[in-house]
Enzyme design. Structure first.
Site, PDB file in Angstrom:
ATOM      1  N   ASP A   1     -19.572  70.918 -14.273  1.00 42.26           N
ATOM      2  CA  ASP A   1     -20.419  70.335 -15.317  1.00 42.26           C
ATOM      3  C   ASP A   1     -21.739  71.092 -15.439  1.00 42.26           C
ATOM      4  OD1 ASP A   1     -20.883  68.502 -17.339  1.00 42.26           O
ATOM      5  OD2 ASP A   1     -21.851  67.058 -16.002  1.00 42.26           O
TER       6      ASP A   1
ATOM      7  N   GLY B   1     -23.392  73.336 -21.008  1.00 42.90           N
ATOM      8  CA  GLY B   1     -24.180  73.172 -22.232  1.00 42.90           C
ATOM      9  C   GLY B   1     -25.673  73.174 -21.930  1.00 42.90           C
ATOM     10  N   ARG B   2     -26.067  72.409 -20.912  1.00 41.83           N
ATOM     11  CA  ARG B   2     -27.493  72.329 -20.552  1.00 41.83           C
ATOM     12  C   ARG B   2     -28.022  73.689 -20.097  1.00 41.83           C
ATOM     13  NH1 ARG B   2     -26.859  67.797 -16.415  1.00 41.83           N
ATOM     14  NH2 ARG B   2     -24.659  68.139 -16.905  1.00 41.83           N
ATOM     15  N   TRP B   3     -27.185  74.416 -19.397  1.00 40.77           N
ATOM     16  CA  TRP B   3     -27.601  75.746 -18.922  1.00 40.77           C
ATOM     17  C   TRP B   3     -27.903  76.664 -20.113  1.00 40.77           C
ATOM     18  CZ3 TRP B   3     -25.327  80.642 -19.505  1.00 40.77           C
ATOM     19  CH2 TRP B   3     -25.877  81.648 -18.701  1.00 40.77           C
TER      20      TRP B   3
ATOM     21  N   HIS C   1     -20.305  77.896 -21.952  1.00 44.42           N
ATOM     22  CA  HIS C   1     -18.877  77.811 -21.622  1.00 44.42           C
ATOM     23  C   HIS C   1     -18.325  79.203 -21.269  1.00 44.42           C
ATOM     24  CE1 HIS C   1     -18.949  73.673 -22.646  1.00 44.42           C
ATOM     25  NE2 HIS C   1     -19.052  73.837 -23.945  1.00 44.42           N
TER      26      HIS C   1
ATOM     27  N   THR D   1      -9.745  64.081 -21.207  1.00 39.69           N
ATOM     28  CA  THR D   1      -9.170  63.332 -22.344  1.00 39.69           C
ATOM     29  C   THR D   1     -10.293  62.776 -23.235  1.00 39.69           C
ATOM     30  OG1 THR D   1      -8.980  61.471 -20.773  1.00 39.69           O
ATOM     31  CG2 THR D   1      -6.946  62.631 -21.330  1.00 39.69           C
TER      32      THR D   1
ATOM     33  N   ARG E   1     -16.307  65.493 -28.676  1.00 44.85           N
ATOM     34  CA  ARG E   1     -17.367  66.466 -28.957  1.00 44.85           C
ATOM     35  C   ARG E   1     -17.234  67.035 -30.368  1.00 44.85           C
ATOM     36  NH1 ARG E   1     -18.887  69.544 -23.396  1.00 44.85           N
ATOM     37  NH2 ARG E   1     -18.939  67.642 -22.154  1.00 44.85           N
TER      38      ARG E   1
ATOM     39  N   LEU F   1      -3.029  80.987  -3.108  1.00 48.71           N
ATOM     40  CA  LEU F   1      -3.777  79.803  -3.551  1.00 48.71           C
ATOM     41  C   LEU F   1      -3.080  79.277  -4.805  1.00 48.71           C
ATOM     42  CD1 LEU F   1      -6.694  78.237  -3.452  1.00 48.71           C
ATOM     43  CD2 LEU F   1      -7.278  79.740  -5.348  1.00 48.71           C
TER      44      LEU F   1
ATOM     45  N   ARG G   1     -19.097  67.979  -7.623  1.00 43.75           N
ATOM     46  CA  ARG G   1     -19.524  67.942  -9.023  1.00 43.75           C
ATOM     47  C   ARG G   1     -20.831  68.716  -9.154  1.00 43.75           C
ATOM     48  NH1 ARG G   1     -19.029  63.638 -13.664  1.00 43.75           N
ATOM     49  NH2 ARG G   1     -20.173  64.764 -15.280  1.00 43.75           N
TER      50      ARG G   1
END
Ligand code: IPE
Ligand code: IPE
Ligand code: MG
Length: 225
Positions: free
Chosen positions: A13, A16-18, A30, A60, A65, A125, A172
């Site tokens: 998360d 967008g703020r970044w 993104h 979901t 947005r 992995l 998170r």
């Protein structure tokens, strides 16, 4: 013996703020976020105690947005999977999607399918991307799929989920303290770590220091140690 972070799950998360903090469009965040996915995945691939990395890429609820942001994310996902196909193979990383993929475009589903099939034999992995994923939706689909088979048990429901693996360590980024519908069942006994770092600034070094702390936690699973 210390805890092993066999299954790490991350709510990525803060993209967008970044971007907005730098006067840029959210989509820039993104794009940068996708680069961090690559570096964190590579790090996990190089550490044999980590078997599985599940990344929350699109929920979901993210359809709420603006249309342009959703369209950008869909295109970015397709572009990412196409360009990373060889990175998965070169690093022996298996790709798996979870979530309800039926809503995606044919071309996106084809790319998801192609990378999944191509990497089936890779075993350093498993990188699992949660796409149109919601914990509640996953559980409802699993219950519906199991309905005809008699009484549901914890084991039978677990086996009917998209992700059948318990999460050991759930992280998170972005400063909020919530699950946002991620790994509702699998995180029952996960250790939860929250960092203020926005996802585009998250790094393998920070992951390493979280894993170090995780290893020292006493996990009791309801028992006594
Ligand atoms: C996470 O970053 C990426 C997705 C949900 C697709 P955000 O886009 O939620 O970024 P913030 O939280 O608004 O900063
Ligand atoms: C969670 O982030 C979803 C993903 C990281 C894909 P959100 O930004 O959608 O979560 P909320 O809305 O802040 O709870
Ligand atoms: Mg967010």
């Amino acid at each position: 013996m210390s805890n092993q972070p066999r299954h790490i799950a991350i709510i990525m998360d803060g993209n967008g703020r970044w971007a907005e903090a730098q006067g840029k469009n959210r989509t820039y965040g993104h794009e940068k976020g996708a680069e961090i996915v690559r570096s964190i995945t590579t790090y996990c691939g190089e550490h044999s105690e980590i078997d599985r990395l599940t990344l929350y890429a699109f929920s979901t609820e993210n359809w709420k947005r603006p249309k342009l942001e959703v369209e950008f994310l869909m295109k970015l996902l397709e572009k990412y999977l196409k360009s990373e196909r060889s990175t998965y193979l070169d690093n022996n990383i298996r790709f798996e999607p979870i979530g309800d993929l039926s809503i995606f475009s044919k071309s996106l589903r084809n790319v998801i399918d192609d990378v999944q099939k191509a990497t089936e034999g890779c075993n350093a992995l498993t990188q699992c991307l949660a796409l149109n994923y919601g914990g509640r939706d996953e559980i409802v689909r699993a219950v519906n799929a199991s309905r005809e088979n008699g009484a549901i048990t914890v084991e039978s429901l677990t086996n009917a989920l998209d992700c059948t693996h318990d999460v050991d360590l759930l992280i998170r980024t972005g400063g909020d303290h919530r699950l946002s519908n991620f790994m509702m069942w699998q995180a029952a006994y996960a250790e939860l770590f929250f960092t203020k770092t926005l996802w585009p600034e998250f790094s393998a070094d920070e992951l390493e220091s979280i894993i170090k702390k995780f290893k020292t936690v006493e996990r009791r699973f309801g028992g006594l140690n």
